[in-house]
Design a protein around this motif. Structure first.
Motif, PDB file in Angstrom:
ATOM      1  N   GLU A 267      -7.226   1.292  55.025  1.00 54.71           N
ATOM      2  CA  GLU A 267      -8.139   2.034  55.896  1.00 54.71           C
ATOM      3  C   GLU A 267      -9.087   2.246  54.680  1.00 54.71           C
ATOM      4  N   THR A 268      -8.840   3.259  53.398  1.00 62.09           N
ATOM      5  CA  THR A 268      -9.911   3.600  52.314  1.00 62.09           C
ATOM      6  C   THR A 268      -9.896   2.469  52.417  1.00 62.09           C
ATOM      7  N   GLY A 269      -9.209   1.664  51.331  1.00 58.03           N
ATOM      8  CA  GLY A 269     -10.328   0.952  50.629  1.00 58.03           C
ATOM      9  C   GLY A 269     -10.334  -0.223  51.014  1.00 58.03           C
ATOM     10  N   THR A 270      -9.970  -1.026  52.233  1.00 54.05           N
ATOM     11  CA  THR A 270     -10.663  -1.498  52.720  1.00 54.05           C
ATOM     12  C   THR A 270     -12.727  -0.768  53.001  1.00 54.05           C
ATOM     13  N   ARG A 271     -12.970   0.604  53.649  1.00 56.67           N
ATOM     14  CA  ARG A 271     -13.630   0.914  53.488  1.00 56.67           C
ATOM     15  C   ARG A 271     -14.567   0.648  52.579  1.00 56.67           C
ATOM     16  N   LEU A 272     -13.958   1.141  51.587  1.00 50.94           N
ATOM     17  CA  LEU A 272     -14.237   1.268  49.964  1.00 50.94           C
ATOM     18  C   LEU A 272     -14.877  -0.610  49.535  1.00 50.94           C
ATOM     19  N   GLY A 273     -14.094  -1.184  49.735  1.00 50.79           N
ATOM     20  CA  GLY A 273     -14.285  -2.603  49.824  1.00 50.79           C
ATOM     21  C   GLY A 273     -15.948  -2.813  50.498  1.00 50.79           C
ATOM     22  N   ARG A 274     -15.989  -2.732  52.018  1.00 48.17           N
ATOM     23  CA  ARG A 274     -16.943  -3.039  52.238  1.00 48.17           C
ATOM     24  C   ARG A 274     -18.120  -2.554  52.032  1.00 48.17           C
ATOM     25  N   TRP A 275     -18.572  -1.299  51.274  1.00 50.98           N
ATOM     26  CA  TRP A 275     -19.719  -0.993  50.790  1.00 50.98           C
ATOM     27  C   TRP A 275     -19.911  -1.161  49.348  1.00 50.98           C
ATOM     28  N   GLY A 276     -18.636  -1.614  49.096  1.00 50.48           N
ATOM     29  CA  GLY A 276     -18.980  -2.577  47.414  1.00 50.48           C
ATOM     30  C   GLY A 276     -19.469  -4.024  47.570  1.00 50.48           C
ATOM     31  N   THR A 277     -19.526  -4.423  48.515  1.00 50.81           N
ATOM     32  CA  THR A 277     -19.761  -5.536  49.235  1.00 50.81           C
ATOM     33  C   THR A 277     -21.572  -5.795  49.216  1.00 50.81           C
ATOM     34  N   TYR A 278     -21.457  -3.980  49.984  1.00 50.65           N
ATOM     35  CA  TYR A 278     -22.757  -3.696  50.721  1.00 50.65           C
ATOM     36  C   TYR A 278     -23.229  -3.860  49.246  1.00 50.65           C
ATOM     37  N   ILE A 279     -23.401  -2.943  48.537  1.00 49.18           N
ATOM     38  CA  ILE A 279     -24.090  -3.284  46.977  1.00 49.18           C
ATOM     39  C   ILE A 279     -24.398  -4.340  46.220  1.00 49.18           C
ATOM     40  N   LEU A 280     -23.359  -5.471  46.013  1.00 52.27           N
ATOM     41  CA  LEU A 280     -23.475  -6.056  45.505  1.00 52.27           C
ATOM     42  C   LEU A 280     -24.836  -7.334  46.578  1.00 52.27           C
ATOM     43  N   VAL A 281     -24.561  -7.330  47.757  1.00 51.98           N
ATOM     44  CA  VAL A 281     -24.983  -7.635  47.716  1.00 51.98           C
ATOM     45  C   VAL A 281     -26.935  -7.071  47.645  1.00 51.98           C
ATOM     46  N   GLY A 282     -26.623  -6.113  47.973  1.00 52.46           N
ATOM     47  CA  GLY A 282     -28.167  -5.743  47.050  1.00 52.46           C
ATOM     48  C   GLY A 282     -28.851  -5.698  46.019  1.00 52.46           C
ATOM     49  N   THR A 283     -28.142  -5.667  45.001  1.00 51.73           N
ATOM     50  CA  THR A 283     -27.719  -6.054  43.775  1.00 51.73           C
ATOM     51  C   THR A 283     -28.549  -7.902  43.568  1.00 51.73           C
ATOM     52  N   VAL A 284     -27.448  -7.980  44.464  1.00 57.28           N
ATOM     53  CA  VAL A 284     -28.539  -9.679  44.540  1.00 57.28           C
ATOM     54  C   VAL A 284     -29.824  -9.638  44.895  1.00 57.28           C
ATOM     55  N   ALA A 285     -29.693  -9.452  45.978  1.00 58.64           N
ATOM     56  CA  ALA A 285     -31.234  -9.165  46.526  1.00 58.64           C
ATOM     57  C   ALA A 285     -32.686  -9.071  45.767  1.00 58.64           C
ATOM     58  N   LEU A 286     -31.811  -7.145  45.209  1.00 59.45           N
ATOM     59  CA  LEU A 286     -32.778  -6.871  44.120  1.00 59.45           C
ATOM     60  C   LEU A 286     -32.997  -7.450  42.898  1.00 59.45           C
ATOM     61  N   ILE A 287     -32.249  -8.586  42.390  1.00 57.33           N
ATOM     62  CA  ILE A 287     -32.412  -9.713  41.240  1.00 57.33           C
ATOM     63  C   ILE A 287     -33.546 -10.640  41.258  1.00 57.33           C
ATOM     64  N   MET A 288     -33.017 -10.991  42.570  1.00 54.69           N
ATOM     65  CA  MET A 288     -33.444 -12.326  43.299  1.00 54.69           C
ATOM     66  C   MET A 288     -34.819 -12.252  43.858  1.00 54.69           C
ATOM     67  N   LEU A 289     -35.322 -10.597  43.960  1.00 57.22           N
ATOM     68  CA  LEU A 289     -36.792 -10.387  43.912  1.00 57.22           C
ATOM     69  C   LEU A 289     -37.370 -10.425  42.748  1.00 57.22           C
TER      70      LEU A 289
END
Length: 119
Positions: free
Chosen positions: A84-106
């Motif tokens: 469960e902890t690894g899955t949650r960390l992976g979900r937050w890592g995905t959110y960080i990835l999406v935010g990083t890609v959005a900032l780079i595109m912006l």
């Protein structure tokens, strides 16, 4: 020598309580089993938070599959909290990835717009 008595036990005397009935035998509960991918999911989840955010979707997907397997198993999973902890960390890592890609595109759009207006 037999371990069983050859003579039956004496009947209860008047005024004595009858012997307690014994509970029926039940098999012991199944022992918890560790899921083999729990450590991998946790490692990928931690790495996705620690700067390798492209591993977040991998950890999230692997963790969801492993949790589904743990839920479907007829025996308890010993390291479910690690999954469960690894899955949650992976979900937050995905959110960080999406935010990083959005900032780079912006940033790229901002540079293109600034270059176009500067001419």
């Amino acid at each position: 020598m037999d371990s069983y008595p050859s003579v039956p036990p004496p009947p209860p005397r008047p005024g004595m309580a009858p012997p307690e009935p014994t509970a029926p035998w039940r098999p012991p509960p199944p022992q918890p089993v560790e899921h083999p991918q729990a450590t991998t999911v946790m490692l990928l989840g931690v790495l996705s938070i620690a700067g390798f955010s492209f591993l977040g979707p991998v950890a999230w997907t692997m963790g969801r599959r492993a949790l589904a397997q743990a839920d479907a198993a007829p025996f308890p999973t010993a390291n479910r909290s690690v999954l469960e902890t690894g899955t949650r960390l992976g979900r937050w890592g995905t959110y960080i990835l999406v935010g990083t890609v959005a900032l780079i595109m912006l940033a790229v759009v901002a540079v293109v717009v600034l270059e176009a207006t500067a001419r």
